[in-house]
Design a protein around this motif. Structure first.
Motif, short mmCIF file in Angstrom:
data_model
loop_
_atom_site.label_atom_id
_atom_site.label_comp_id
_atom_site.label_asym_id
_atom_site.label_seq_id
_atom_site.Cartn_x
_atom_site.Cartn_y
_atom_site.Cartn_z
N ILE A 2 -6.84 -2.49 -5.38
CA ILE A 2 -5.95 -2.45 -6.54
C ILE A 2 -6.56 -1.28 -8.17
O ILE A 2 -7.19 -2.24 -8.91
CB ILE A 2 -5.02 -3.37 -6.78
N GLU A 45 1.02 -2.01 0.17
CA GLU A 45 -0.17 -0.01 0.07
C GLU A 45 0.59 1.50 -0.18
O GLU A 45 0.18 1.96 -0.84
CB GLU A 45 -1.08 -0.19 1.48
N TYR A 54 -3.07 1.58 -4.35
CA TYR A 54 -3.40 0.37 -3.92
C TYR A 54 -4.12 1.04 -2.45
O TYR A 54 -2.90 1.37 -1.27
CB TYR A 54 -1.78 -0.34 -2.88
N GLY A 89 2.67 1.11 -2.87
CA GLY A 89 1.36 1.41 -4.67
C GLY A 89 2.06 2.57 -5.99
O GLY A 89 1.61 2.06 -6.69
N GLU A 106 0.03 2.91 -9.21
CA GLU A 106 -1.21 2.43 -8.62
C GLU A 106 -1.46 2.94 -8.22
O GLU A 106 -1.04 3.79 -6.73
CB GLU A 106 -0.95 0.64 -8.35
#
Length: 397
Positions: A359, A314, A324, A317, A322
């Motif tokens: 995600i 996380e 996340y 990410g 991303e």
């Protein structure tokens, strides 16, 4: 022996009759672009039939997560699922909602994969700004501003005893051409909303800047230490030099290292400054030692410094392109979205206790991302220009 088809594997996956080898084959085939249209059709047919969904031996959310997480080993594939029960009474609806999310973000994932194959370097994401004005900017010692997305490759400026060079891959780097002491000259690298950028500092350390972030640094480090200042979020991979400790200052937190990798998050709209150690060791505010996998949190209001063990995927990410989220509260999610898409956020109703996990590729359009969040049946959005109003789903109806 009957021919193995993707449709046959799909139906048996839904009924829970695939063995381990067949599941691996199904996952692999599900991620092949040529099966995209068929997969969409099969999912729509399956999830639009309440009787089938109610009796099938599967969990749609788990299916989507399994397929996507498997794919993430080699590609950035997005998926979103909810972490609190749906308010919809019909028992089969949870499958339909998960399927809709799966279909929507699967389409985004193929667009993401295609973009990656024809990527345009480290600042490719700068063009995503909804307002079309996002530009990574280098500010020289005399205040001159250079828009890096339009600057030609090669030497773009001279700063003290160093040349500023834009590399062929879009990164920024510094080359020392003289040992003469010309005094400290500082540069500032800024990223706007919707943009990531990577640069190589004069000592060879690599820095990744998240959206709406900046780093201030000398174009040649002095003999005793290497010190930079960060606002926003940055990931560091530090070149080891036992003679010169590397120090990052970020809104009341000092991070001292010799050679290591870590993430610093110091946005003005967050309640705390956070440093997360990936590799090596760092010292926080001169006395607190962090070990890999640990995060130091300095709370603005109380001044308290605490250490925890966060979800590393996380935390990192953003560096992998991303969003996340894992049991992340909606306000934290929306702050990240606001920085990336350059929007303003408002809230209506009671948003307490709303958490989501998922995600999602940062190449997704904001309309796709908001639609995916709405399909959880937990939140809903109202868009007026650049302002997004967030509401609990039941209060929005």
């Amino acid at each position: 022996m009957s021919e193995i088809t993707f449709e046959g594997l799909f139906k048996r996956y839904m009924s829970g009759t695939l063995n381990a080898g067949e599941i691996r084959l199904f996952r692999s085939m599900a991620l092949q672009p040529e099966n995209k249209a068929l997969l969409s059709q099969l999912l729509q047919e399956a999830f639009n039939d309440p009787a089938y969904a109610e009796s099938a031996d599967f969990d749609a959310g788990e299916m989507a997560l399994e397929v996507m997480m498997k794919a993430r080993q080699s590609e950035a594939i997005p998926v979103l699922h909810r972490t609190k029960p749906s308010i919809v009474a019909r028992p089969w609806f949870k499958y339909a909602a998960a399927a809709a999310i799966f279909l929507l973000l699967l389409a985004v994932s193929w667009e993401w994969n295609n973009r990656k194959k024809t990527g345009t370097g480290t600042i490719a994401q700068a063009s995503q700004s909804p307002r079309g004005t996002a530009r990574p900017m280098l500010i020289l010692g005399d205040g001159t501003r250079i828009a890096l997305d339009s600057a030609a490759n090669g030497a773009i400026a001279q700063q003290g005893s160093a040349q500023v060079i834009k590399l062929a891959n879009g990164q920024l780097a510094y080359k020392q051409f003289s040992q003469k002491n010309t005094g400290l000259v500082y540069n500032i690298m800024q990223t706007p909303t919707g943009c990531l950028y990577q640069l190589i500092l004069p000592d060879g350390s690599h820095v990744w800047l998240n959206a709406a972030s900046s780093i201030r640094y000398p174009t040649a480090f002095p003999e005793d230490k290497r010190m930079v200042e960060v606002s926003g979020e940055a990931y560091f991979d530090i070149a080891k030099d036992d003679r010169k400790p590397f120090i990052v200052t970020a809104k009341g937190m000092d991070v001292q290292v010799l050679g290591t990798s870590f993430n610093v998050m110091a946005y003005a709209d967050e309640a705390a400054v956070k440093t997360t150690l990936v590799q090596g060791a760092v010292k926080i505010n001169a006395d607190r030692i962090l070990h890999p996998g640990e995060q130091a949190v300095l709370h603005h209001a109380s001044g308290e410094l605490s250490v925890n063990k966060p979800d590393m995927e996380e935390i990192l990410g953003w560096k992998n392109g991303e969003f996340y989220f894992r049991n992340t509260d909606i306000s934290t999610i929306m702050r990240q979205i606001a920085r990336w898409y350059d929007i303003e956020i408002k809230y209506e109703g009671d948003m307490s206790g709303i958490e989501l996990s998922g995600i999602v590729s940062r190449t997704a359009k904001i309309s796709q991302l908001l639609k995916a969040l709405e399909l959880t049946k937990i939140v809903r959005f109202k868009t007026q220009g650049r302002t997004i109003t967030v509401m609990p789903y039941q209060e929005a109806n």
